[in-house]
Motif scaffolding. Structure first.
Motif, PDB file in Angstrom:
ATOM      1  N   ILE A  78       3.186 -11.607  -0.980  1.00 53.12           N
ATOM      2  CA  ILE A  78       2.613 -12.595  -1.822  1.00 53.12           C
ATOM      3  C   ILE A  78       2.925 -12.552  -3.259  1.00 53.12           C
ATOM      4  CG2 ILE A  78       0.383 -12.935  -0.511  1.00 53.12           C
ATOM      5  CD1 ILE A  78      -1.299 -11.373  -2.258  1.00 53.12           C
ATOM      6  N   GLY A  79       3.992 -12.020  -3.454  1.00 48.03           N
ATOM      7  CA  GLY A  79       4.469 -12.201  -5.101  1.00 48.03           C
ATOM      8  C   GLY A  79       3.705 -11.568  -6.292  1.00 48.03           C
ATOM      9  N   MET A  80       3.525 -12.202  -7.173  1.00 44.21           N
ATOM     10  CA  MET A  80       3.132 -11.710  -8.378  1.00 44.21           C
ATOM     11  C   MET A  80       1.790 -11.517  -8.459  1.00 44.21           C
ATOM     12  SD  MET A  80       2.635 -13.636 -12.010  1.00 44.21           S
ATOM     13  CE  MET A  80       1.032 -14.557 -11.268  1.00 44.21           C
ATOM     14  N   TRP A  81       0.957 -12.378  -7.439  1.00 44.32           N
ATOM     15  CA  TRP A  81      -0.415 -12.161  -7.249  1.00 44.32           C
ATOM     16  C   TRP A  81      -0.870 -10.992  -6.579  1.00 44.32           C
ATOM     17  CZ3 TRP A  81      -3.826 -14.288 -10.041  1.00 44.32           C
ATOM     18  CH2 TRP A  81      -3.703 -15.449 -10.653  1.00 44.32           C
ATOM     19  N   GLY A  82       0.430 -10.390  -5.790  1.00 38.56           N
ATOM     20  CA  GLY A  82      -0.013  -9.272  -5.206  1.00 38.56           C
ATOM     21  C   GLY A  82      -0.163  -8.087  -5.841  1.00 38.56           C
ATOM     22  N   LEU A  85      -3.791  -8.177  -7.098  1.00 39.66           N
ATOM     23  CA  LEU A  85      -4.908  -8.272  -5.947  1.00 39.66           C
ATOM     24  C   LEU A  85      -4.585  -7.246  -4.714  1.00 39.66           C
ATOM     25  CD1 LEU A  85      -5.743 -12.242  -5.583  1.00 39.66           C
ATOM     26  CD2 LEU A  85      -6.981 -10.437  -6.923  1.00 39.66           C
ATOM     27  N   GLY A  86      -3.356  -6.737  -4.754  1.00 40.45           N
ATOM     28  CA  GLY A  86      -2.887  -5.855  -3.682  1.00 40.45           C
ATOM     29  C   GLY A  86      -4.386  -4.832  -3.324  1.00 40.45           C
ATOM     30  N   VAL A  87      -4.643  -3.984  -4.584  1.00 39.23           N
ATOM     31  CA  VAL A  87      -5.237  -2.832  -4.522  1.00 39.23           C
ATOM     32  C   VAL A  87      -6.789  -3.300  -4.239  1.00 39.23           C
ATOM     33  CG1 VAL A  87      -6.467  -0.985  -5.876  1.00 39.23           C
ATOM     34  CG2 VAL A  87      -4.101  -1.338  -5.990  1.00 39.23           C
ATOM     35  N   PRO A  88      -7.379  -4.573  -4.669  1.00 41.94           N
ATOM     36  CA  PRO A  88      -8.884  -4.781  -4.235  1.00 41.94           C
ATOM     37  C   PRO A  88      -8.755  -5.223  -2.897  1.00 41.94           C
ATOM     38  CG  PRO A  88      -8.039  -6.180  -5.874  1.00 41.94           C
ATOM     39  CD  PRO A  88      -7.104  -5.047  -5.914  1.00 41.94           C
ATOM     40  N   ILE A  89      -7.833  -5.898  -2.565  1.00 42.56           N
ATOM     41  CA  ILE A  89      -7.622  -6.331  -1.059  1.00 42.56           C
ATOM     42  C   ILE A  89      -7.583  -5.075  -0.137  1.00 42.56           C
ATOM     43  CG2 ILE A  89      -6.258  -7.591   0.546  1.00 42.56           C
ATOM     44  CD1 ILE A  89      -5.152  -9.449  -1.326  1.00 42.56           C
ATOM     45  N   ALA A  90      -6.678  -4.093  -0.563  1.00 44.93           N
ATOM     46  CA  ALA A  90      -6.750  -3.008   0.314  1.00 44.93           C
ATOM     47  C   ALA A  90      -8.045  -2.376   0.522  1.00 44.93           C
ATOM     48  CB  ALA A  90      -5.545  -2.058   0.047  1.00 44.93           C
ATOM     49  N   PRO A 146      -1.980  -1.983 -11.727  1.00 44.87           N
ATOM     50  CA  PRO A 146      -2.183  -0.563 -11.790  1.00 44.87           C
ATOM     51  C   PRO A 146      -0.987   0.231 -11.762  1.00 44.87           C
ATOM     52  CG  PRO A 146      -3.622  -1.660 -10.240  1.00 44.87           C
ATOM     53  CD  PRO A 146      -2.454  -2.748 -10.661  1.00 44.87           C
ATOM     54  N   VAL A 147      -0.821   1.373 -12.209  1.00 49.57           N
ATOM     55  CA  VAL A 147       0.396   2.444 -12.170  1.00 49.57           C
ATOM     56  C   VAL A 147       1.615   1.823 -12.661  1.00 49.57           C
ATOM     57  CG1 VAL A 147       1.702   4.076 -10.702  1.00 49.57           C
ATOM     58  CG2 VAL A 147      -0.806   3.556 -10.441  1.00 49.57           C
ATOM     59  N   LEU A 148       2.083   0.619 -11.805  1.00 49.86           N
ATOM     60  CA  LEU A 148       3.385   0.037 -12.051  1.00 49.86           C
ATOM     61  C   LEU A 148       3.518  -0.560 -13.513  1.00 49.86           C
ATOM     62  CD1 LEU A 148       6.197   0.036 -10.522  1.00 49.86           C
ATOM     63  CD2 LEU A 148       5.391  -2.321  -9.627  1.00 49.86           C
ATOM     64  N   GLY A 149       2.404  -1.172 -13.893  1.00 56.56           N
ATOM     65  CA  GLY A 149       2.501  -1.932 -15.154  1.00 56.56           C
ATOM     66  C   GLY A 149       2.893  -1.069 -16.640  1.00 56.56           C
ATOM     67  N   MET A 150       2.498   0.308 -16.313  1.00 59.69           N
ATOM     68  CA  MET A 150       2.777   1.217 -17.550  1.00 59.69           C
ATOM     69  C   MET A 150       4.210   1.405 -17.573  1.00 59.69           C
ATOM     70  SD  MET A 150       1.223   3.136 -19.651  1.00 59.69           S
ATOM     71  CE  MET A 150       1.332   4.573 -20.712  1.00 59.69           C
ATOM     72  N   LEU A 151       5.040   1.332 -16.267  1.00 60.48           N
ATOM     73  CA  LEU A 151       6.472   1.524 -16.293  1.00 60.48           C
ATOM     74  C   LEU A 151       7.199   0.466 -16.601  1.00 60.48           C
ATOM     75  CD1 LEU A 151       6.763   3.235 -12.802  1.00 60.48           C
ATOM     76  CD2 LEU A 151       6.597   4.330 -14.952  1.00 60.48           C
ATOM     77  N   ILE A 152       6.649  -0.861 -16.288  1.00 56.42           N
ATOM     78  CA  ILE A 152       7.365  -2.071 -16.823  1.00 56.42           C
ATOM     79  C   ILE A 152       7.233  -2.043 -18.473  1.00 56.42           C
ATOM     80  CG2 ILE A 152       7.151  -4.534 -16.577  1.00 56.42           C
ATOM     81  CD1 ILE A 152       5.984  -4.196 -13.937  1.00 56.42           C
ATOM     82  N   SER A 153       5.955  -1.902 -19.046  1.00 54.81           N
ATOM     83  CA  SER A 153       5.916  -2.197 -20.536  1.00 54.81           C
ATOM     84  C   SER A 153       6.668  -0.999 -21.264  1.00 54.81           C
ATOM     85  CB  SER A 153       4.479  -2.101 -20.820  1.00 54.81           C
ATOM     86  OG  SER A 153       3.964  -0.800 -20.595  1.00 54.81           O
ATOM     87  N   MET A 194      -0.664   6.094  -3.043  1.00 50.93           N
ATOM     88  CA  MET A 194      -1.005   4.662  -2.336  1.00 50.93           C
ATOM     89  C   MET A 194      -1.070   3.773  -2.808  1.00 50.93           C
ATOM     90  SD  MET A 194      -1.780   4.041   0.809  1.00 50.93           S
ATOM     91  CE  MET A 194      -1.906   5.728   1.768  1.00 50.93           C
ATOM     92  N   THR A 195      -1.588   3.914  -4.309  1.00 48.21           N
ATOM     93  CA  THR A 195      -1.452   2.381  -5.154  1.00 48.21           C
ATOM     94  C   THR A 195      -0.138   1.705  -5.121  1.00 48.21           C
ATOM     95  OG1 THR A 195      -3.337   3.188  -6.367  1.00 48.21           O
ATOM     96  CG2 THR A 195      -2.032   1.403  -7.376  1.00 48.21           C
ATOM     97  N   LEU A 196       0.986   2.698  -5.255  1.00 48.79           N
ATOM     98  CA  LEU A 196       2.319   2.230  -5.592  1.00 48.79           C
ATOM     99  C   LEU A 196       2.694   1.594  -4.253  1.00 48.79           C
ATOM    100  CD1 LEU A 196       4.188   5.029  -7.707  1.00 48.79           C
ATOM    101  CD2 LEU A 196       3.694   2.702  -8.151  1.00 48.79           C
ATOM    102  N   ILE A 197       2.435   2.324  -3.024  1.00 52.13           N
ATOM    103  CA  ILE A 197       2.713   1.893  -1.780  1.00 52.13           C
ATOM    104  C   ILE A 197       2.074   0.363  -1.498  1.00 52.13           C
ATOM    105  CG2 ILE A 197       2.546   2.213   0.726  1.00 52.13           C
ATOM    106  CD1 ILE A 197       2.713   5.085   0.119  1.00 52.13           C
ATOM    107  N   ILE A 198       0.824   0.255  -1.805  1.00 50.19           N
ATOM    108  CA  ILE A 198       0.106  -1.055  -1.766  1.00 50.19           C
ATOM    109  C   ILE A 198       0.647  -2.050  -2.443  1.00 50.19           C
ATOM    110  CG2 ILE A 198      -2.188  -2.148  -2.110  1.00 50.19           C
ATOM    111  CD1 ILE A 198      -3.357   0.348  -1.220  1.00 50.19           C
ATOM    112  N   LEU A 199       0.857  -1.688  -3.915  1.00 52.10           N
ATOM    113  CA  LEU A 199       1.666  -2.658  -4.683  1.00 52.10           C
ATOM    114  C   LEU A 199       2.927  -3.198  -4.145  1.00 52.10           C
ATOM    115  CD1 LEU A 199       0.788  -1.085  -8.149  1.00 52.10           C
ATOM    116  CD2 LEU A 199      -0.240  -3.207  -7.326  1.00 52.10           C
ATOM    117  N   TYR A 200       3.865  -2.466  -3.592  1.00 50.49           N
ATOM    118  CA  TYR A 200       5.104  -2.619  -3.109  1.00 50.49           C
ATOM    119  C   TYR A 200       4.977  -3.671  -2.277  1.00 50.49           C
ATOM    120  CZ  TYR A 200       9.888  -2.572  -1.177  1.00 50.49           C
ATOM    121  OH  TYR A 200      10.952  -2.712  -0.423  1.00 50.49           O
TER     122      TYR A 200
END
Length: 354
Positions: free
Chosen positions: A329-333, A336-341, A260-267, A317-323
């Protein structure tokens, strides 16, 4: 006061009992055992996750088709996995060789793209002393030698992990098919745990696991839909702008779109670099405009209709959770960061029953 003192004295004289301690704190021990089990199988987490996502998607499709057409459940499951196999076979026939050639071409052209970008930065910032330290750092990043080494390390890492997860993908397809084919009997067997010695563990963890699985499945399905739409829009825009390496760039957009959100910047980085190499800074700026337009469509049209209706979470809040999740927990975070939150929020916000 005298009675309370006597009670404390009797309590102090009672011998410590491990069984009594476990019985009083059984909830914590159940969850500790569950977490320990997850830790033991941490190396297989990717396989379990891919299997779960395939089962979730196949189950949703099966449920919708049975509700509309009343077909046999096993016939629908077989049809779904035949379509899966046909799609994978078509992808393997048409895409990998093209992606490989485009990746090699991208790596070879990367120094030219970096030099073009560096020349543009020099031209437009040579007389600005206020941002001179920042420009010096940017120029260091834009060195062709550094860019090539970084790109090769990234590509090598992606290829190694890609082959690893590709093998897991086929195993997950097999496991998910077997699970879906015999799902009623498996569900009956799991429910039977209520009448065994594991009944306490079942009653304590079942609802939480089901809620968490539902949140993760809904989130990932929403991200899949958005990622697919973004990929189609990107492919159309790349064709209009005349930017090469469509297969490579669209594959990156689809994979990064699952974050979420960050993937758009990476690509966005490889898209802009390919545009600069193909048409200079002017085409690079048009590529940035394209990325911003697609991002606006995702933010103001797709997210409110798809993700927000499921997750109800703010992009900041999504960006904060992803960071935080990536740090823990690395890449899996990132996945899974957003659904866990969201799961934790739903769990703690449930009203307490009297």
């Amino acid at each position: 006061s005298h009675c309370k003192t006597d009670f404390n004295e009797r309590k102090a004289k009672m011998p410590f009992s491990i069984s009594a301690f476990i019985r009083v704190n059984r909830v914590y021990f159940i969850w500790a055992a569950f977490m320990a089990l997850l830790y033991l199988f941490r190396d297989m987490f990717g396989l379990v996750f891919i299997t779960f996502i395939m089962c979730f998607i196949a189950s949703s499709i099966t449920h919708n088709l049975r509700r509309k057409y009343h077909w046999s459940r096993r016939s629908i499951v077989i049809g779904i996995y035949i379509l899966f196999l046909v799609g994978v076979a078509a992808f393997l026939t048409l895409i990998p060789t093209r992606i490989l050639s485009e990746t090699i071409n991208f790596t070879e052209q990367l120094p030219n793209s970096m030099n073009t970008l560096k020349s543009w930065v020099n031209t437009h910032t040579e007389n600005n002393e206020m941002i001179a330290p920042l420009i010096a750092q940017i120029k260091n990043v834009l060195l062709p030698e550094t860019a090539v080494v970084s790109a090769w390390n990234i590509v090598r890492g992606v290829l190694e992990k890609g082959l690893h997860y590709f093998g897991w993908f086929f195993l997950a397809m097999l496991f998910s098919f077997l699970i879906m084919f015999d799902l009623p009997h498996l569900s009956k067997g799991v429910r039977h745990l209520r009448f065994t010695r594991l009944s306490e563990a079942y009653h304590e963890t079942a609802d939480s696991i089901i809620l968490f699985a539902k949140v993760v499945g809904e989130n990932f399905r929403a991200q899949l839909i958005i990622s697919a739409i973004n990929t189609v829009l990107t492919a159309i825009c790349l064709h209009i702008l005349g930017i090469n390496a469509v297969a490579l760039l669209c594959t990156l957009v689809f994979i990064c779109g699952l974050i979420p959100v960050l993937g758009m910047l990476i690509s966005s980085v490889p898209i802009v670099l390919m545009a600069i190499n193909g048409g200079g800074m002017e085409l690079g700026l048009w590529a940035i405009v394209m990325i911003i337009a697609i991002h606006m469509i995702e933010t103001y049209i797709l997210n409110p209709r798809i993700v927000s209706s499921v997750m109800h979470i703010n992009p900041v809040m999504t960006l904060i959770i992803l960071y935080i999740a990536h740090s823990v927990i690395g890449m899996w975070g990132m996945l899974l960061g957003v659904p866990i939150a969201v799961y934790v929020y739903r769990k703690i916000s449930k009203p307490v029953r009297n």
